[in-house]
Enzyme design. Sequence first.
Site, PDB file in Angstrom:
ATOM      1  N   LYS A  80       0.809  -1.184   0.015  1.00 49.63           N
ATOM      2  CA  LYS A  80       0.069   0.092  -0.050  1.00 49.63           C
ATOM      3  C   LYS A  80       0.918   1.279   0.130  1.00 49.63           C
ATOM      4  O   LYS A  80       0.616   2.182  -0.732  1.00 49.63           O
ATOM      5  CB  LYS A  80      -0.957  -0.060   1.383  1.00 49.63           C
ATOM      6  CG  LYS A  80      -1.758  -1.230   1.519  1.00 49.63           C
ATOM      7  CD  LYS A  80      -2.786  -1.009   2.538  1.00 49.63           C
ATOM      8  CE  LYS A  80      -2.335  -0.943   3.846  1.00 49.63           C
ATOM      9  NZ  LYS A  80      -1.609  -2.248   4.305  1.00 49.63           N
ATOM     10  N   ARG A  96      11.674  -1.058  11.462  1.00 45.99           N
ATOM     11  CA  ARG A  96      10.203  -0.747  12.197  1.00 45.99           C
ATOM     12  C   ARG A  96       9.993  -1.952  13.407  1.00 45.99           C
ATOM     13  O   ARG A  96      10.129  -2.966  13.302  1.00 45.99           O
ATOM     14  CB  ARG A  96       9.009  -0.978  11.139  1.00 45.99           C
ATOM     15  CG  ARG A  96       8.836   0.219  10.371  1.00 45.99           C
ATOM     16  CD  ARG A  96       7.885  -0.179   9.491  1.00 45.99           C
ATOM     17  NE  ARG A  96       6.391  -0.415   9.941  1.00 45.99           N
ATOM     18  CZ  ARG A  96       5.104  -0.615   9.541  1.00 45.99           C
ATOM     19  NH1 ARG A  96       4.922  -0.017   8.237  1.00 45.99           N
ATOM     20  NH2 ARG A  96       4.156  -1.126   9.983  1.00 45.99           N
ATOM     21  N   ARG A 156      11.860  -6.802   4.507  1.00 47.29           N
ATOM     22  CA  ARG A 156      11.822  -5.389   4.387  1.00 47.29           C
ATOM     23  C   ARG A 156      12.532  -5.068   5.754  1.00 47.29           C
ATOM     24  O   ARG A 156      13.592  -3.996   5.519  1.00 47.29           O
ATOM     25  CB  ARG A 156      10.374  -4.980   4.626  1.00 47.29           C
ATOM     26  CG  ARG A 156      10.307  -3.488   5.233  1.00 47.29           C
ATOM     27  CD  ARG A 156       8.978  -2.746   4.638  1.00 47.29           C
ATOM     28  NE  ARG A 156       7.783  -3.210   5.775  1.00 47.29           N
ATOM     29  CZ  ARG A 156       6.533  -2.953   5.795  1.00 47.29           C
ATOM     30  NH1 ARG A 156       6.018  -2.425   4.713  1.00 47.29           N
ATOM     31  NH2 ARG A 156       5.981  -3.104   6.712  1.00 47.29           N
ATOM     32  N   ARG A 182      -9.282   0.983   8.857  1.00 47.11           N
ATOM     33  CA  ARG A 182      -8.942  -0.358   9.181  1.00 47.11           C
ATOM     34  C   ARG A 182     -10.172  -1.012  10.205  1.00 47.11           C
ATOM     35  O   ARG A 182      -9.915  -2.286  10.149  1.00 47.11           O
ATOM     36  CB  ARG A 182      -7.807  -0.396  10.127  1.00 47.11           C
ATOM     37  CG  ARG A 182      -6.417  -0.645   9.409  1.00 47.11           C
ATOM     38  CD  ARG A 182      -5.242  -0.347  10.416  1.00 47.11           C
ATOM     39  NE  ARG A 182      -4.053  -1.228  10.197  1.00 47.11           N
ATOM     40  CZ  ARG A 182      -3.065  -0.604   9.465  1.00 47.11           C
ATOM     41  NH1 ARG A 182      -3.037   0.654   9.246  1.00 47.11           N
ATOM     42  NH2 ARG A 182      -1.858  -1.465   9.347  1.00 47.11           N
ATOM     43  N   ARG A 190      -0.574  -8.525  13.600  1.00 49.29           N
ATOM     44  CA  ARG A 190      -1.041  -7.478  12.748  1.00 49.29           C
ATOM     45  C   ARG A 190      -2.011  -8.216  11.440  1.00 49.29           C
ATOM     46  O   ARG A 190      -2.795  -7.666  10.973  1.00 49.29           O
ATOM     47  CB  ARG A 190       0.038  -6.771  12.006  1.00 49.29           C
ATOM     48  CG  ARG A 190       0.667  -5.752  12.863  1.00 49.29           C
ATOM     49  CD  ARG A 190       2.117  -5.533  12.419  1.00 49.29           C
ATOM     50  NE  ARG A 190       2.252  -4.795  11.154  1.00 49.29           N
ATOM     51  CZ  ARG A 190       3.469  -4.628  10.336  1.00 49.29           C
ATOM     52  NH1 ARG A 190       4.524  -5.392  10.925  1.00 49.29           N
ATOM     53  NH2 ARG A 190       3.430  -4.195   9.271  1.00 49.29           N
TER      54      ARG A 190
HETATM   55  P1  AMP Z   1       1.002   0.729   9.015  1.00 49.96           P
HETATM   56  O1  AMP Z   1       2.194   1.512   8.967  1.00 49.96           O
HETATM   57  O2  AMP Z   1      -0.088   0.872   8.342  1.00 49.96           O
HETATM   58  O3  AMP Z   1       1.364  -0.614   8.931  1.00 49.96           O
HETATM   59  O4  AMP Z   1       0.507   1.064  10.490  1.00 49.96           O
HETATM   60  C1  AMP Z   1       1.326   0.483  11.611  1.00 49.96           C
HETATM   61  C2  AMP Z   1       0.629   0.401  12.848  1.00 49.96           C
HETATM   62  O5  AMP Z   1       0.078   1.580  13.330  1.00 49.96           O
HETATM   63  C3  AMP Z   1      -0.568  -0.637  13.078  1.00 49.96           C
HETATM   64  O6  AMP Z   1      -0.118  -1.964  13.161  1.00 49.96           O
HETATM   65  C4  AMP Z   1      -1.228  -0.136  14.014  1.00 49.96           C
HETATM   66  O7  AMP Z   1      -0.817  -0.577  15.318  1.00 49.96           O
HETATM   67  C5  AMP Z   1      -1.169   1.548  13.877  1.00 49.96           C
HETATM   68  N1  AMP Z   1      -2.196   1.861  12.874  1.00 49.96           N
HETATM   69  C6  AMP Z   1      -1.886   2.368  11.702  1.00 49.96           C
HETATM   70  N2  AMP Z   1      -3.132   2.810  11.150  1.00 49.96           N
HETATM   71  C7  AMP Z   1      -4.272   2.464  11.987  1.00 49.96           C
HETATM   72  C8  AMP Z   1      -5.519   2.427  11.778  1.00 49.96           C
HETATM   73  N3  AMP Z   1      -6.156   3.024  10.690  1.00 49.96           N
HETATM   74  N4  AMP Z   1      -6.350   2.138  12.881  1.00 49.96           N
HETATM   75  C9  AMP Z   1      -5.802   1.499  13.956  1.00 49.96           C
HETATM   76  N5  AMP Z   1      -4.260   1.440  14.049  1.00 49.96           N
HETATM   77  C10 AMP Z   1      -3.612   1.916  12.982  1.00 49.96           C
END
Ligand code: AMP
Length: 192
Positions: free
Chosen positions: A13, A138, A126, A87, A149
Amino acid sequence: MNIILLGPPGAGKGTQARFLTDERGMVQLSTGDMLRAAKDSGSEMGKIVADVMARGDLVTDEIVIGLIREQLETVKANGFVFDGFPRTLAQADALSALLEEQGQTLDAVIELEVNDDVLVDRIVGRAAEAAAAGQPVRADDNAESLKVRLMEYYKKTSPLIGYYYAKGQLSGVDGLGEMADVKAAIAKVLDV
Ligand code: AMP
């Protein structure tokens, strides 16, 4: 044009969102990036979300909806690419309401379709690539957080596929190909 990129962690994404910003002048709204920035800044909110994120759990709807609201109210853009948001169904409903308040529409939801074995390889890869390049890894790019996740994705986010399908807004794109092929498939959906 406002679009959502939907898909599990590691589906690509963020990569595709960056192509859309580079080539179409759209603005990427990644709640993951916003939360990582809050964490790095050491703000109160950042402290609250740090552990939740490291475990791989979702942070509360209230926090992420607040972040998106702030962006939609302050940033003027040619179009937004929502990356990692919404989400949950509550977030999806909140997004429709926020867009309506701003007199905007949601034009497409693109699901990046991938299989789970590929995700694990991509995420572990990654992390290894970042480490070899001396870049920060990360905190949630490890096998244990990835399991959480993925489970969060299937329990809370994957219902959005049916939700947007029922609204007539969903388009599926094969996310397993080369980046350029995925990009072309997305362009095909957007440029009809
Ligand atoms: P990402 O970079 O999109 O993989 O997000 C990393 C982490 O941030 C996720 O595993 C969640 O802990 C938190 N996170 C990001 N976006 C959301 C969202 N829309 N709702 C809830 N938690 C989020």
